[in-house]
Design a protein around this motif. Structure first.
Motif, PDB file in Angstrom:
ATOM      1  N   GLU A 253       0.399   1.162  12.002  1.00  0.00           N
ATOM      2  CA  GLU A 253       1.256   2.340  12.019  1.00  0.00           C
ATOM      3  C   GLU A 253       1.375   2.904  13.421  1.00  0.00           C
ATOM      4  O   GLU A 253       2.445   3.311  13.857  1.00  0.00           O
ATOM      5  CB  GLU A 253       0.672   3.390  11.061  1.00  0.00           C
TER       6      GLU A 253
ATOM      7  N   GLU B  40       6.981  16.123   1.725  1.00  0.00           N
ATOM      8  CA  GLU B  40       6.545  16.311   3.107  1.00  0.00           C
ATOM      9  C   GLU B  40       6.336  14.970   3.804  1.00  0.00           C
ATOM     10  O   GLU B  40       6.640  14.811   4.975  1.00  0.00           O
ATOM     11  CB  GLU B  40       5.224  17.065   3.040  1.00  0.00           C
ATOM     12  N   LEU B  41       5.826  13.989   3.046  1.00  0.00           N
ATOM     13  CA  LEU B  41       5.471  12.717   3.667  1.00  0.00           C
ATOM     14  C   LEU B  41       6.698  11.895   4.030  1.00  0.00           C
ATOM     15  O   LEU B  41       6.706  11.209   5.045  1.00  0.00           O
ATOM     16  CB  LEU B  41       4.583  11.902   2.719  1.00  0.00           C
TER      17      LEU B  41
ATOM     18  N   SER C 123       0.864  -1.172   0.000  1.00  0.00           N
ATOM     19  CA  SER C 123       0.000   0.000   0.000  1.00  0.00           C
ATOM     20  C   SER C 123       0.902   1.223   0.000  1.00  0.00           C
ATOM     21  O   SER C 123       2.110   1.119   0.168  1.00  0.00           O
ATOM     22  CB  SER C 123      -0.866   0.005   1.251  1.00  0.00           C
ATOM     23  N   LEU C 124       0.306   2.368  -0.150  1.00  0.00           N
ATOM     24  CA  LEU C 124       1.077   3.604  -0.166  1.00  0.00           C
ATOM     25  C   LEU C 124       1.786   3.795   1.175  1.00  0.00           C
ATOM     26  O   LEU C 124       2.904   4.290   1.239  1.00  0.00           O
ATOM     27  CB  LEU C 124       0.141   4.773  -0.444  1.00  0.00           C
ATOM     28  N   SER C 125       1.133   3.377   2.245  1.00  0.00           N
ATOM     29  CA  SER C 125       1.722   3.489   3.576  1.00  0.00           C
ATOM     30  C   SER C 125       3.019   2.686   3.646  1.00  0.00           C
ATOM     31  O   SER C 125       4.026   3.159   4.186  1.00  0.00           O
ATOM     32  CB  SER C 125       0.701   2.974   4.587  1.00  0.00           C
TER      33      SER C 125
ATOM     34  N   PRO D 122      -2.588  12.757  -4.934  1.00  0.00           N
ATOM     35  CA  PRO D 122      -2.297  13.767  -3.906  1.00  0.00           C
ATOM     36  C   PRO D 122      -1.057  13.426  -3.081  1.00  0.00           C
ATOM     37  O   PRO D 122      -0.310  14.318  -2.681  1.00  0.00           O
ATOM     38  CB  PRO D 122      -3.538  13.758  -3.006  1.00  0.00           C
ATOM     39  N   ALA D 123      -0.830  12.124  -2.839  1.00  0.00           N
ATOM     40  CA  ALA D 123       0.338  11.753  -2.031  1.00  0.00           C
ATOM     41  C   ALA D 123       1.631  12.061  -2.772  1.00  0.00           C
ATOM     42  O   ALA D 123       2.582  12.563  -2.180  1.00  0.00           O
ATOM     43  CB  ALA D 123       0.271  10.277  -1.680  1.00  0.00           C
TER      44      ALA D 123
ATOM     45  N   ASN E  58      -5.754   8.011  -3.667  1.00  0.00           N
ATOM     46  CA  ASN E  58      -4.814   8.730  -2.802  1.00  0.00           C
ATOM     47  C   ASN E  58      -3.444   8.868  -3.435  1.00  0.00           C
ATOM     48  O   ASN E  58      -2.592   9.583  -2.921  1.00  0.00           O
ATOM     49  CB  ASN E  58      -4.690   8.014  -1.453  1.00  0.00           C
TER      50      ASN E  58
ATOM     51  N   VAL F   2       5.821   4.529   1.718  1.00  0.00           N
ATOM     52  CA  VAL F   2       6.400   5.677   2.421  1.00  0.00           C
ATOM     53  C   VAL F   2       7.302   5.205   3.548  1.00  0.00           C
ATOM     54  O   VAL F   2       8.396   5.741   3.770  1.00  0.00           O
ATOM     55  CB  VAL F   2       5.275   6.586   2.947  1.00  0.00           C
ATOM     56  N   ARG F   3       6.869   4.140   4.216  1.00  0.00           N
ATOM     57  CA  ARG F   3       7.677   3.633   5.330  1.00  0.00           C
ATOM     58  C   ARG F   3       9.021   3.105   4.825  1.00  0.00           C
ATOM     59  O   ARG F   3      10.087   3.390   5.383  1.00  0.00           O
ATOM     60  CB  ARG F   3       6.886   2.539   6.032  1.00  0.00           C
TER      61      ARG F   3
ATOM     62  N   ILE G  62      -4.394  -0.776   8.671  1.00  0.00           N
ATOM     63  CA  ILE G  62      -3.086  -0.175   8.374  1.00  0.00           C
ATOM     64  C   ILE G  62      -2.777   0.897   9.414  1.00  0.00           C
ATOM     65  O   ILE G  62      -1.637   1.023   9.890  1.00  0.00           O
ATOM     66  CB  ILE G  62      -3.090   0.461   6.969  1.00  0.00           C
TER      67      ILE G  62
ATOM     68  N   LEU H 177     -10.555  12.193   5.469  1.00  0.00           N
ATOM     69  CA  LEU H 177     -10.423  10.892   4.834  1.00  0.00           C
ATOM     70  C   LEU H 177     -10.629   9.764   5.818  1.00  0.00           C
ATOM     71  O   LEU H 177     -11.100   8.689   5.461  1.00  0.00           O
ATOM     72  CB  LEU H 177      -9.052  10.761   4.164  1.00  0.00           C
TER      73      LEU H 177
ATOM     74  N   ARG I 213       3.690   0.768  15.341  1.00  0.00           N
ATOM     75  CA  ARG I 213       5.071   1.017  14.945  1.00  0.00           C
ATOM     76  C   ARG I 213       5.599   2.315  15.531  1.00  0.00           C
ATOM     77  O   ARG I 213       6.723   2.370  16.023  1.00  0.00           O
ATOM     78  CB  ARG I 213       5.125   1.083  13.425  1.00  0.00           C
TER      79      ARG I 213
ATOM     80  N   ASN J 212      -1.708   9.873   8.578  1.00  0.00           N
ATOM     81  CA  ASN J 212      -2.152  10.672   7.454  1.00  0.00           C
ATOM     82  C   ASN J 212      -3.249   9.943   6.702  1.00  0.00           C
ATOM     83  O   ASN J 212      -3.114   8.769   6.392  1.00  0.00           O
ATOM     84  CB  ASN J 212      -0.952  10.925   6.530  1.00  0.00           C
ATOM     85  N   GLY J 213      -4.332  10.632   6.424  1.00  0.00           N
ATOM     86  CA  GLY J 213      -5.461  10.017   5.746  1.00  0.00           C
ATOM     87  C   GLY J 213      -5.128   9.494   4.369  1.00  0.00           C
ATOM     88  O   GLY J 213      -5.739   8.538   3.884  1.00  0.00           O
ATOM     89  N   LEU J 214      -4.124  10.104   3.717  1.00  0.00           N
ATOM     90  CA  LEU J 214      -3.762   9.635   2.390  1.00  0.00           C
ATOM     91  C   LEU J 214      -3.019   8.303   2.455  1.00  0.00           C
ATOM     92  O   LEU J 214      -3.131   7.479   1.571  1.00  0.00           O
ATOM     93  CB  LEU J 214      -2.837  10.659   1.719  1.00  0.00           C
ATOM     94  N   LEU J 215      -2.229   8.128   3.508  1.00  0.00           N
ATOM     95  CA  LEU J 215      -1.414   6.918   3.586  1.00  0.00           C
ATOM     96  C   LEU J 215      -2.169   5.795   4.280  1.00  0.00           C
ATOM     97  O   LEU J 215      -2.199   4.681   3.804  1.00  0.00           O
ATOM     98  CB  LEU J 215      -0.122   7.198   4.350  1.00  0.00           C
ATOM     99  N   GLN J 216      -2.754   6.113   5.418  1.00  0.00           N
ATOM    100  CA  GLN J 216      -3.435   5.057   6.164  1.00  0.00           C
ATOM    101  C   GLN J 216      -4.881   5.013   5.714  1.00  0.00           C
ATOM    102  O   GLN J 216      -5.755   5.624   6.319  1.00  0.00           O
ATOM    103  CB  GLN J 216      -3.354   5.336   7.678  1.00  0.00           C
ATOM    104  N   THR J 217      -5.110   4.270   4.652  1.00  0.00           N
ATOM    105  CA  THR J 217      -6.439   4.275   4.051  1.00  0.00           C
ATOM    106  C   THR J 217      -7.377   3.286   4.713  1.00  0.00           C
ATOM    107  O   THR J 217      -8.523   3.172   4.331  1.00  0.00           O
ATOM    108  CB  THR J 217      -6.337   3.885   2.576  1.00  0.00           C
TER     109      THR J 217
END
Lengths: 375, 429
Positions: free
Chosen positions: B113, A118-119, A71-73, A111-112, A108, A76-77, B109, B163, B116, B100-105
Motif C-alpha cells: 500500500e 470514510e474508508l 483481503s479487505l485492503s 468495524p470496517a 476487522n 477498498v482499493r 499488505i 492494530l 502504491r 489503516n490498521g483495519l485494512l492493512q492487517t
C-alpha cells in the motif's frame, strides 16, 4: 434522500419475520436507488462477500478486478478505483442480512463496514439487519456506532390480519379468518413467528375444510369445524411444528386418517430409530450402568446372567463389540475420558428416559424394576 | 438595509428544505470538515507546528494522537492537513501516505500500500527485497528529487495505530520509527488510536525509537459550552436566504433536559450527531422546522433498551421460561442452570398457580428454549457442546432482574397469574 449524504451505517434489529428485509428491499426498489444486498449466511469466505457487494453496484466485470482471495485492503482499493470510473451522486446502499455472522468472520470486517463511507470516500451507506441486539456486536475497543432502528413485532390482531390475506380463492375470507382465529388460539402462546404460522396454516387448511367438502357441515357451523380441526392442530404442535416429521409426511398422515380408524401411530423420532436386537440390550445395559449408582449394581444384577455389563467390562485383549461404536456414531452413547485410553474406553449413555423406556418396551424388558430412582 | 433585503431570494419551501437537509446532513454524517475544530485549539496548534517542521524544514518527527472514539482525532488531523497543504511549496513536496490498521492487517499488505500511494509501483517492478528495511530504504531513496540530496518529506498517517502493534514483530512500526530517528529522509509518523494504553503494546525497541509525544483529545466541554455547540450545529450559515430554526426550541426546558441527559452519558460529537440526525429525518416540506417533540422522540429512540424491545416480541411460553430462570437465579444466586431445572420450575408453576397456560409437551418447551438461545438471551457456559445432552448443558441468563420486570409491565396482554408468578415465586411445600 437521494442526492444527499446519508449516515454511514444503520443497524436494524427485530424478531424474525417482522418485515426487516422486506421493507428495506421494497423501499430501495421503489425509490430506484443503487444497492447491493448480501446474505451473510452465503458468504463462507470474505471473497464471496466482496464479490456480491461489487457486482450489483458496479456491473459484472467489477468482480474480476479482485484477486483470488482478496483481503479487505484489496476490496477498498478496487472499490475506490471503480468509484472513480463510475461516480454517482446518489447514495449507494449495501444491505447485509443476518449480520450477526459477521462477528464470526475476520475481526476487522465488521468495524470496517461500519465506517465504509470514510474508508472509500464515497457516498455509501451500509445497512445491517439482524435479530440480535447491537450490544452483542460491539468490538472490544469500540467502533463507529451506527444508527439503531427497531422493527417491532406484530400484535395478535396484526398477525390475524396478515395471515387472513392468504385466503383460498374458493372459500370466503370470513371462513379463512375463522380458521386463522382457531390456529392462533392454539399456537399463539407458543410461537409468534409469522413464517411458521403461515406454514402451519397452509398445511392444515385442507383438513379444516374437509367436513365442508364432504357436505357434513355448513360454513356457518364454526363450532363443528372447530371440533374437527382442534385435535389435529394439537397433534401438529407435537410433530410438524417440531420438525419431527416433514410437511409431506404430515399431509400424507392427514389423508390417511380417513382410512385408519384405530390408534394413531406415534409420529415421533423414536419410532424411526431401528436398532438390532443386541444393540438394544447394550443400550439398556449402558443406561442402567450410567444412571444407577455403582453400589446398587450388585443388588440388581446378582442373579442375572452376563448380558448386562458394567462400564469397565473389557478383559485384557478383547476389543469392544462393533455395536458399541455404531451406537456411538448414532450419538446414543458418548465417549468420556481421554482418547488415549484405547484399551479401556469408557462410555456414557446419552439418551433420555422416555427413549429408553420405549426401546425396552419393544424387547419386552421391564426396565422400571431395575432403575434406582423408581424404587 | 433595504438593498440586502432585495438581494434575498425566496425559494419555494420544498427546495428550501432540501437545501437545509443537504447542509445539515453533510455536517451530521461527517462528510464535511468544520471550519475550525471546536475546543481543540492548543492541540491544533501543536500538531500544525510539528507537521510544518517536517514539511518545510525537513525535520523527522513522530506523534500519537490519543482520544476515545468519536472525540475528533481524524477530524483534527484532516483540519491540520488542510491548513498545511494551503502553503504553496508544501503542497508540491509533501507526500501523505494513509494507512489503516483495519485494512492493512499485515506488514506485507502495508508495504504494498505504501508503494502504491507513493506511486512507485513501476520503480519497484519485480524487485525482490531481503527485508522490510531494505524495501523501505529503497522507496525513500527513490523519492529523492533530481539534483537535491534529500528526499521529499513523507507523512505516514497510521489510523487505528494499536492494530499495527499486533503485527508480527511490529516490523512496520519499527522500521518507520527507525527512519524517523535516523537521518535518512524527513519523515513524520502520525498515529491515531483510541487506546490510552497504546504505549504498553509497543515492544521495547519500538518504544525507544518513538518520541513519546502524545496529543490527548479528552473533551473538556462544560454543559453550557455543549449547549452552545448544539445551537451552532443546528444553525444555518449566514449566506442562507431563508429561515433560522433554533429560536423555537432554545428556551424549552424539556429540550434542555434531554440534552443534559445526553451530555451526562457522552460528551462527544458523534453521539450528538446521531441524535440530531434522527431529529432531522423528520423534517420535510410539510413540517419545515425541528420541533422540541422531534428531539424528544429522537432521544427516546436513542436511549431505549434494545433487549427490552426483543423481550416484547417473545411468546408467552418463552416469557414463562425467562421468569423461571429469574427465580432460579434468585434462589441459587446466579449459579448456572440447565434446561431440566428450568422445566421443573415451570412445571411447579403450571401445577399450582396457573390457570391460563396450557401444559405443553417437553419437546415444545425445548424448542422455545432453543429459540431463546438463538436470540442470545441465554448462553451456554462451556463451548464444548458435544459431550453433554442438550437438556443438561449449563446455561446462563443474560438479562437482569430489572429488565425482566420492566418487560413484563410492557408485555401486551400478559396474563395476571404470570405477572404474579414473576413477583412471588412458587415455593416448595
Amino acid at each position: 434522500m437521494m442526492e444527499q449524504c446519508s449516515y454511514p451505517s444503520i443497524f436494524i434489529y427485530g424478531h424474525r419475520a417482522t418485515g426487516k428485509s422486506h421493507v428495506i428491499h421494497t423501499l430501495l426498489k421503489e425509490l430506484e436507488l443503487p444497492y447491493a444486498t448480501v446474505s451473510c449466511v452465503e458468504c463462507v469466505s470474505v471473497g464471496l462477500l466482496f464479490e456480491q457487494v461489487l457486482l450489483p453496484l458496479f456491473g459484472s466485470d467489477s468482480a474480476s478486478l479482485l484477486s483470488r482471495s482478496p483481503s479487505l485492503s484489496d476490496f477498498v482499493r478496487v472499490y475506490k478505483q471503480l468509484c472513480v470510473q463510475a461516480s454517482a451522486k446518489q447514495t449507494r446502499y449495501i444491505v447485509l442480512d443476518r449480520a450477526e455472522l459477521l462477528r464470526d468472520m475476520e475481526a476487522n470486517l465488521l468495524p470496517a463496514f461500519l465506517r465504509l463511507q470514510e474508508l472509500v470516500e464515497d457516498n455509501v451507506t451500509v445497512i445491517l439487519l439482524s435479530e440480535i441486539v447491537w450490544d452483542k456486536f460491539r468490538p472490544n475497543t469500540g467502533c463507529f456506532e451506527p444508527l439503531l432502528l427497531h422493527f417491532p413485532d406484530y400484535s395478535k390482531g396484526e398477525l390475524q390480519q396478515i395471515l387472513s390475506e392468504d385466503s383460498h380463492p374458493s372459500y370466503s375470507p370470513e371462513l379463512y379468518s375463522a380458521f386463522i382465529n382457531i390456529l392462533l388460539g392454539v399456537f399463539y402462546s407458543v410461537c409468534r413467528d409469522l413464517r411458521e404460522l403461515r406454514h402451519l396454516a397452509a398445511l392444515n387448511f385442507s383438513k379444516f375444510i374437509e367436513p365442508l367438502e364432504q357436505g357434513k357441515v355448513k360454513e356457518s357451523d364454526t363450532h363443528k369445524l372447530w371440533r374437527n380441526i382442534e385435535p389435529h392442530l394439537k397433534k401438529a404442535m407435537q410433530t410438524v411444528y417440531l420438525r419431527e416429521v416433514s410437511s409431506v409426511q404430515w399431509e400424507q398422515q392427514l389423508q390417511m386418517e380417513e382410512k385408519e380408524a384405530g390408534a394413531v401411530r406415534g409420529l415421533s423420532a423414536h419410532a424411526h430409530v431401528e436398532l438390532p436386537y443386541y444393540s438394544k440390550f447394550l443400550l439398556i445395559a449402558a443406561y442402567l450402568a450410567s444412571y444407577n449408582p455403582a453400589r446398587t449394581d450388585k443388588r440388581f444384577f446378582l442373579k442375572h446372567h452376563g448380558k448386562i455389563k458394567n462400564t469397565n467390562f473389557l478383559k485384557k485383549n478383547e476389543k469392544p463389540p462393533p455395536q458399541i461404536s455404531s451406537l456411538g456414531t448414532l450419538q446414543l452413547l458418548n465417549q468420556v475420558g481421554h482418547d488415549d485410553q484405547l484399551d479401556a474406553p469408557k462410555y456414557k449413555c446419552a439418551v433420555s428416559l422416555d427413549f429408553i423406556l420405549a426401546i425396552s418396551r419393544t424387547v419386552s424388558f421391564d426396565m422400571v424394576k431395575y432403575l434406582y430412582d423408581f424404587l | 438595509m433595504s438593498k440586502r433585503k432585495v438581494k434575498e431570494t425566496h425559494m419555494p419551501v420544498g427546495e428550501c428544505i432540501s437545501q437545509v437537509q443537504m447542509i445539515l446532513r453533510e455536517r451530521f454524517c461527517h462528510q464535511r470538515l468544520p471550519e475550525k475544530p471546536v475546543g481543540m485549539e492548543s492541540q491544533h496548534k501543536h500538531l500544525l507546528e510539528l507537521l510544518r517542521r517536517t514539511a518545510v524544514h525537513g525535520e523527522s518527527n513522530s506523534v500519537l494522537i490519543v482520544g476515545p472514539r468519536g472525540s475528533g482525532k481524524t477530524m483534527l488531523l484532516n483540519c491540520v492537513l488542510r491548513e498545511l497543504l494551503e502553503v504553496k511549496d508544501v503542497n508540491k513536496n509533501v507526500l501523505p501516505v494513509h494507512l489503516n490498521g483495519l485494512l492493512q492487517t499485515d506488514d506485507r499488505i502495508a508495504l504494498k500500500e505504501i508503494t502504491r500511494q507513493l506511486n512507485l509501483e513501476n520503480v519497484v517492478g519485480d524487485k525482490v527485497f531481503g527485508s522490510f528495511a531494505e524495501n523501505l530504504a529503497f522507496l525513500l531513496e527513490a523519492l529523492k528529487k533530481g539534483d537535491r540530496s534529500s528526499s521529499r518529506p513523507v507523512l505516514f498517517i497510521l489510523d487505528e495505530f494499536d492494530l499495527f502493534a499486533h503485527h508480527k514483530n511490529q516490523t512496520l512500526l519499527y522500521n518507520l520509527l527507525d527512519v524517523s530517528q535516523s537521518a535518512q529522509a524527513p519523515v513524520a509518523v502520525i498515529g491515531l488510536t483510541c487506546r490510552l494504553d497504546v504505549l504498553e503494546l509497543l515492544e521495547k525497541r519500538v518504544k525507544s525509537r518513538f518520541s513519546h509525544r502524545q496529543i490527548h483529545l479528552l473533551s473538556s466541554l462544560s454543559f453550557i459550552q455543549y449547549l452552545d455547540n448544539v445551537r451552532s450545529q443546528l444553525s444555518l450559515p449566514q449566506d442562507f436566504p431563508d429561515t433560522n430554526f433554533y429560536d423555537e426550541w432554545n428556551d424549552d426546558q424539556s429540550v434542555v433536559d434531554v440534552l443534559q441527559r445526553h451530555y451526562n452519558s457522552s460528551k462527544d460529537f458523534r453521539s450528538l450527531h446521531l441524535l440530531l440526525m434522527l431529529a432531522l429525518s423528520r423534517v420535510s416540506a410539510s413540517k419545515p422546522a425541528i420541533k422540541p417533540t422531534d428531539l424528544l422522540e429522537a432521544s427516546r429512540v436513542c436511549m431505549v433498551d434494545s433487549k427490552a424491545n426483543i423481550l416484547h416480541g417473545l411468546s408467552i411460553l418463552e416469557l414463562c421460561l425467562i421468569i423461571a430462570m429469574k427465580h432460579l437465579n434468585d434462589i441459587y444466586e446466579g449459579e448456572p442452570f440447565n434446561f431440566q431445572m428450568v422445566h421443573n420450575e415451570f412445571k411447579k408453576f403450571l401445577q399450582r398457580k396457573s390457570h391460563s397456560i396450557h401444559n405443553f409437551d417437553k419437546p415444545v418447551v425445548i424448542k422455545a428454549f432453543e429459540h431463546l438461545q438463538q436470540l442470545e438471551l441465554i448462553k451456554s457456559m462451556d463451548s464444548s457442546t458435544a459431550k453433554i445432552q442438550k437438556e443438561y448443558q449449563l446455561m446462563k441468563l443474560l438479562l437482569d432482574h430489572s429488565q425482566i420486570m420492566e418487560a413484563l409491565q410492557k408485555y401486551p396482554q400478559c396474563p395476571t397469574d404470570v405477572k404474579q408468578w414473576a413477583i412471588v415465586p412458587v415455593l416448595e411445600t
